[in-house]
Write an enzyme that holds these catalytic residues in place. Structure first.
Site, mmCIF file in Angstrom:
data_model
loop_
_atom_site.group_PDB
_atom_site.id
_atom_site.type_symbol
_atom_site.label_atom_id
_atom_site.label_comp_id
_atom_site.label_asym_id
_atom_site.label_seq_id
_atom_site.Cartn_x
_atom_site.Cartn_y
_atom_site.Cartn_z
ATOM 1 N N GLY A 54 0.847 -1.185 0.000
ATOM 2 C CA GLY A 54 0.000 0.000 0.000
ATOM 3 C C GLY A 54 0.880 1.231 0.000
ATOM 4 C CD GLN A 59 3.458 5.709 2.770
ATOM 5 O OE1 GLN A 59 2.442 5.164 2.354
ATOM 6 N NE2 GLN A 59 4.472 5.056 3.314
ATOM 7 C CB CYS A 102 5.361 2.145 7.564
ATOM 8 S SG CYS A 102 4.891 3.652 6.696
ATOM 9 C CG LEU A 103 6.635 1.048 1.532
ATOM 10 C CD1 LEU A 103 6.012 1.401 0.185
ATOM 11 C CD2 LEU A 103 7.716 -0.015 1.376
ATOM 12 C CG HIS A 144 -0.410 1.300 7.140
ATOM 13 N ND1 HIS A 144 0.505 0.858 8.062
ATOM 14 C CD2 HIS A 144 0.271 2.102 6.290
ATOM 15 C CE1 HIS A 144 1.687 1.384 7.792
ATOM 16 N NE2 HIS A 144 1.573 2.145 6.710
ATOM 17 C CD GLU A 145 -0.984 2.535 2.730
ATOM 18 O OE1 GLU A 145 -0.604 3.729 2.636
ATOM 19 O OE2 GLU A 145 -0.198 1.609 3.003
ATOM 20 C CG HIS A 148 0.359 6.706 5.713
ATOM 21 N ND1 HIS A 148 1.433 7.371 6.267
ATOM 22 C CD2 HIS A 148 0.777 5.438 5.503
ATOM 23 C CE1 HIS A 148 2.438 6.536 6.406
ATOM 24 N NE2 HIS A 148 2.071 5.353 5.953
#
Length: 180
Positions: A54, A59, A102-103, A144-145, A148
């Site tokens: 995701g 990000q 997480c990226l 999660h997304e 964000h």
């Protein structure tokens, strides 16, 4: 299954924790045009290049309410898509704690509590209404997304010893931009 963005788009660098864009509420998308199409394509190729499941627009430094996903649910079914202007309409069921990463927090994973089911409503790249429902790992991805885009990261959902350990680890990471 055809993968959106495959063969199109440009890989953009992933912003790392400490970058203010990750902690800022994203703006509502108002223009459904070629720029939005290009952003979504770039997000898919950036997510795949980083080996993520995701990715939220902030990000990659774009403060717009958009996320993409390519994630399996708890039954092993693959879900691929995007949501523009997502609204979390359900976060329910048993709370499940599992390793989450997480990226924007590279290489680190911590046990994170999340609801077993999530429902997100929004629109697609053309402005058509969509509703995405997920369970298990896919629910975790949707939550999660969506969070964000409100300036939250998964670390915000940690508590106690797990939170202290995560913050200590992040401060000593070679990529850390977080104030000491």
């Amino acid at each position: 299954m055809d993968t959106p963005g495959k063969g199109r788009g440009t890989v953009r660098p992933i912003r790392i924790l400490g970058d203010p864009v990750l902690r800022t509420e994203c703006d509502t998308v108002r223009s459904f045009d070629a720029d939005l199409e290009r952003l979504i394509d770039d997000m898919f190729v950036s997510m795949h290049a980083a080996e993520g499941v995701g990715l939220a627009a902030n990000q990659i430094g774009v403060s717009l309410r958009v996320f993409v996903y390519d994630c399996e649910d708890d039954k092993g079914r693959r879900h691929v898509g995007h949501v523009v202007n997502p609204v979390l309409v359900a976060e329910e069921g048993e709370t499940l704690t599992a390793e989450e990463g997480c990226l924007s927090v590279p290489g680190l994973h911590f046990p994170t509590p999340r609801a077993a089911r999530a429902v997100v409503e929004g629109v697609d790249r053309t402005g058509e209404p969509i509703r995405v429902e997920g369970t298990g790992y896919f629910a975790r991805c949707l939550l999660h997304e969506t969070y964000h885009l409100s300036g939250k990261v998964y670390l915000d959902f940690l508590s106690g010893d797990t939170r202290r350990e995560a913050l200590r680890t992040i401060r000593s990471a070679d990529w850390s931009q977080v104030d000491q």
